[in-house]
Design a protein around this motif. Sequence first.
Motif, mmCIF file in Angstrom:
data_model
loop_
_atom_site.group_PDB
_atom_site.id
_atom_site.type_symbol
_atom_site.label_atom_id
_atom_site.label_comp_id
_atom_site.label_asym_id
_atom_site.label_seq_id
_atom_site.Cartn_x
_atom_site.Cartn_y
_atom_site.Cartn_z
ATOM 1 N N SER A 29 0.845 -1.195 0.000
ATOM 2 C CA SER A 29 0.000 0.000 0.000
ATOM 3 C C SER A 29 0.881 1.246 0.000
ATOM 4 C CB SER A 29 -0.928 0.004 1.208
ATOM 5 O OG SER A 29 -0.249 0.487 2.328
ATOM 6 N N LYS A 30 0.407 2.273 -0.679
ATOM 7 C CA LYS A 30 1.174 3.515 -0.785
ATOM 8 C C LYS A 30 0.759 4.466 0.328
ATOM 9 C CE LYS A 30 2.210 6.481 -4.350
ATOM 10 N NZ LYS A 30 1.497 7.422 -5.090
ATOM 11 N N GLY A 31 1.691 5.278 0.802
ATOM 12 C CA GLY A 31 1.345 6.258 1.839
ATOM 13 C C GLY A 31 0.806 7.533 1.219
ATOM 14 N N THR A 32 0.224 8.374 2.045
ATOM 15 C CA THR A 32 -0.331 9.636 1.551
ATOM 16 C C THR A 32 0.694 10.770 1.690
ATOM 17 O OG1 THR A 32 -1.180 10.118 3.741
ATOM 18 C CG2 THR A 32 -2.694 9.044 2.214
ATOM 19 N N LEU A 33 0.406 11.858 0.982
ATOM 20 C CA LEU A 33 1.238 13.054 1.075
ATOM 21 C C LEU A 33 0.345 14.198 1.554
ATOM 22 C CD1 LEU A 33 4.034 14.274 0.525
ATOM 23 C CD2 LEU A 33 3.305 14.727 -1.811
ATOM 24 N N THR A 34 0.674 14.781 2.713
ATOM 25 C CA THR A 34 -0.132 15.872 3.258
ATOM 26 C C THR A 34 0.715 17.123 3.397
ATOM 27 O OG1 THR A 34 -1.498 14.327 4.501
ATOM 28 C CG2 THR A 34 -1.547 16.611 5.224
ATOM 29 N N VAL A 35 0.203 18.213 2.874
ATOM 30 C CA VAL A 35 0.877 19.502 2.989
ATOM 31 C C VAL A 35 0.183 20.310 4.085
ATOM 32 C CG1 VAL A 35 1.281 21.700 1.820
ATOM 33 C CG2 VAL A 35 1.564 19.564 0.577
ATOM 34 N N ILE A 36 0.958 20.785 5.034
ATOM 35 C CA ILE A 36 0.406 21.644 6.081
ATOM 36 C C ILE A 36 1.024 23.032 5.895
ATOM 37 C CG2 ILE A 36 0.043 21.928 8.592
ATOM 38 C CD1 ILE A 36 -0.686 19.122 7.924
ATOM 39 N N SER A 37 0.178 24.016 5.646
ATOM 40 C CA SER A 37 0.661 25.394 5.553
ATOM 41 C C SER A 37 -0.085 26.234 6.574
ATOM 42 C CB SER A 37 0.385 25.999 4.183
ATOM 43 O OG SER A 37 0.971 25.270 3.158
ATOM 44 N N GLY A 38 0.345 27.440 6.746
ATOM 45 C CA GLY A 38 -0.338 28.346 7.659
ATOM 46 C C GLY A 38 0.604 29.473 8.008
ATOM 47 N N PHE A 39 0.047 30.547 8.518
ATOM 48 C CA PHE A 39 0.863 31.713 8.861
ATOM 49 C C PHE A 39 1.961 31.297 9.840
ATOM 50 C CE2 PHE A 39 -3.716 33.168 8.844
ATOM 51 C CZ PHE A 39 -3.712 33.508 7.496
ATOM 52 N N SER A 40 3.104 31.947 9.728
ATOM 53 C CA SER A 40 4.162 31.718 10.697
ATOM 54 C C SER A 40 3.607 32.077 12.083
ATOM 55 C CB SER A 40 5.357 32.604 10.334
ATOM 56 O OG SER A 40 6.366 32.441 11.279
ATOM 57 N N LEU A 93 -8.452 13.531 9.198
ATOM 58 C CA LEU A 93 -8.413 13.865 7.762
ATOM 59 C C LEU A 93 -7.390 12.987 7.034
ATOM 60 C CD1 LEU A 93 -8.492 17.787 7.740
ATOM 61 C CD2 LEU A 93 -10.249 16.236 6.883
ATOM 62 N N ILE A 94 -6.207 12.838 7.642
ATOM 63 C CA ILE A 94 -5.150 12.063 6.974
ATOM 64 C C ILE A 94 -5.500 10.573 6.961
ATOM 65 C CG2 ILE A 94 -2.695 11.498 6.928
ATOM 66 C CD1 ILE A 94 -2.195 14.200 8.341
ATOM 67 N N GLN A 95 -6.032 10.079 8.076
ATOM 68 C CA GLN A 95 -6.396 8.664 8.122
ATOM 69 C C GLN A 95 -7.467 8.338 7.082
ATOM 70 O OE1 GLN A 95 -4.643 6.343 9.682
ATOM 71 N NE2 GLN A 95 -3.389 8.135 10.080
ATOM 72 N N SER A 96 -8.406 9.253 6.888
ATOM 73 C CA SER A 96 -9.450 8.932 5.906
ATOM 74 C C SER A 96 -8.865 8.993 4.491
ATOM 75 C CB SER A 96 -10.696 9.784 6.120
ATOM 76 O OG SER A 96 -10.646 10.934 5.368
ATOM 77 N N ALA A 97 -7.907 9.892 4.232
ATOM 78 C CA ALA A 97 -7.246 9.915 2.909
ATOM 79 C C ALA A 97 -6.457 8.616 2.709
ATOM 80 C CB ALA A 97 -6.319 11.113 2.797
ATOM 81 N N HIS A 98 -5.823 8.132 3.785
ATOM 82 C CA HIS A 98 -5.037 6.890 3.701
ATOM 83 C C HIS A 98 -5.946 5.703 3.376
ATOM 84 C CE1 HIS A 98 -1.361 4.520 4.937
ATOM 85 N NE2 HIS A 98 -2.285 3.593 4.776
ATOM 86 N N ARG A 99 -7.090 5.648 4.084
ATOM 87 C CA ARG A 99 -8.029 4.538 3.847
ATOM 88 C C ARG A 99 -8.537 4.560 2.409
ATOM 89 N NH1 ARG A 99 -9.846 5.489 8.915
ATOM 90 N NH2 ARG A 99 -11.454 6.915 8.197
#
Length: 208
Positions: A2-13, A180-186
């Motif tokens: 199984s392939k892993g997901t890629l998650t980008v986290i951005s936000g103000f410093s 959110l990430i777990q549901s993308a992974h599933r």
Amino acid sequence: MSKGTLTVISGFSGAGKGTLMKRLLERHGNYVLSISATTRSPREGELDGREYFFKTREEFEEMIARDQLLEYACYVGNYYGTPRSWVEEQMAAGRDVLLEIEIQGARNIKKKYPEALLIFVSPPSAQELLRRLTGRGTETPEVIQSRISRAAEEAQGMDDYDYLLINDDLECCVGQLDQLIQSAHRRMSENLEFAGKITEELQKMKGE
Ligand code: ADP
Ligand code: 5GP
């Protein structure tokens, strides 16, 4: 595999991205955080190879020339970029890779990996952002001012993200991010599994 997901986290410093990532990594062994290369100087307590790979401008430009970066951007006068091979290896090994990067980098990742999950983290208000930036005590007032100006620009790009997360209560925000990430992974695993199954069935049917 199984392939892993890629998650980008951005936000103000100062939004609390670093704090959130730390808590998320403590939750599951399947999360890994990419360590970026940068030309900015280390802050007190930061170690080369732990928070960042600290590079000279020449070294960074060499990495660009050799196509060793998945994406890179300039932020408040310095280069920041994501080392390509490590991220690709981790995803192939089924890990959920986290990239804590700014908005230009996020857009470039989405172009290369349309299935990547893009999440924007914000504090509940601008006043709270200033309070967190000042409270962290790591930047001079001039740098804080430039980060606030940059935040005003970044706010215009929040629409490009899949989800907006308000980091008010930290634990609540970590829980939402994890879900959110777990549901993308599933979703990714189920899609791959189904694609494998039906491909096999069709091959058999073709041969019959
Ligand atoms: P970023 O990585 O986005 O620049 P940090 O993780 O360094 O932000 O957080 C900035 C400051 O805000 C730190 O002092 C951190 O302890 C504080 N902080 C982070 N999340 C919260 C929260 N939910 N509530 C209150 N303070 C927070
Ligand atoms: P800081 O100097 O506060 O550590 O980071 C400044 C900004 O650079 C943050 O918004 C952070 O998310 C972003 N950043 C860190 N690493 C990368 C990277 O590899 N690529 C891009 N595009 N941005 C990054």
